[in-house]
Design an enzyme around this catalytic site. Sequence first.
Site, short mmCIF file in Angstrom:
data_model
loop_
_atom_site.label_atom_id
_atom_site.label_comp_id
_atom_site.label_asym_id
_atom_site.label_seq_id
_atom_site.Cartn_x
_atom_site.Cartn_y
_atom_site.Cartn_z
N ASP A 188 57.72 12.79 15.46
CA ASP A 188 58.50 12.89 14.23
C ASP A 188 59.64 11.87 14.03
O ASP A 188 59.91 11.23 15.27
CB ASP A 188 59.15 14.20 14.18
CG ASP A 188 58.18 15.64 13.89
OD1 ASP A 188 57.31 15.53 13.74
OD2 ASP A 188 58.74 16.66 14.49
N1 URA Z 1 56.86 18.77 18.23
C1 URA Z 1 57.64 18.39 17.34
O1 URA Z 1 58.04 19.37 16.57
N2 URA Z 1 57.76 17.07 16.88
C2 URA Z 1 57.44 16.15 17.49
O2 URA Z 1 57.89 15.10 17.36
C3 URA Z 1 56.64 16.24 18.83
C4 URA Z 1 56.56 17.71 19.16
#
Ligand code: URA
Length: 242
Positions: A103
């Site tokens: 993310d």
């Molecule tokens: N899980 C998440 O919620 N975000 C990420 O970036 C990676 C794994």
Amino acid sequence: MRLDKLLSHSGFGSRKEVKQLLKKKLVTLNGHQVKDGKINVSETTDQISVDGQPVSYQAYFYYLLHKPKGVISATEDTSHRTVVDLLSKEDYRPDIFPVGRLDKDTTGLLLLTNDGDFSHNLLSPKKHVSKCYAATINGIVTAADCQNFAEGATISGGDICQPALLEVLSVNQEKQTSDIKVTITEGKYHQVKRMFESVGKQVTELHRETMGRLTLDPSLAPGQYRELTEAELMLLGLERAN
Ligand code: URA
């Protein structure tokens, strides 16, 4: 592969710039001068030189990036910087892409490559490649949460996750926060955040530390990257083909 493409992919500039090199009679193929960039050459058996220097062709590239906050895991975006934008001009190639996603606000280990099979193998749910994240959680993470994750959390949308290992590193009673590590073997969308939401808690910081047997190099600051070593590729089950 076409000679001009091979030269361009080997760092000799755009097709236009390569054309100039050919025109200036600087390119030889098996010891003979060539001017036609359209001819097909073999990356493995033909000897190509530019200005007397042998060209070594590398087909695949593998980079270990410490993803910083604020950049998105994509190859292009109209309004945000992408992880590919972090590559230097010398290392940038149009076919490089991130292996999976983190993310925008997640930091940590992200691989970049132009090897589709490599990426597919690491991401395939069938391969169960583990990913370990360190996180700060708003709320006190309990033994019941660990049990829930171990049994397979049911997250928003009704998805059931594969069993995950949740370890509580420390809790701050005053702030009502917990530092944890969680190891998952899948890559569902926002998976870690949704797993914590399913137990009524919120992830405030998320950082990926490992992927399979590969660990993020602690000497890489956020935004820095380097090529994976042969040993690291072997840890991921790949011997470099080039
Ligand atoms: N899980 C998440 O919620 N975000 C990420 O970036 C990676 C794994």
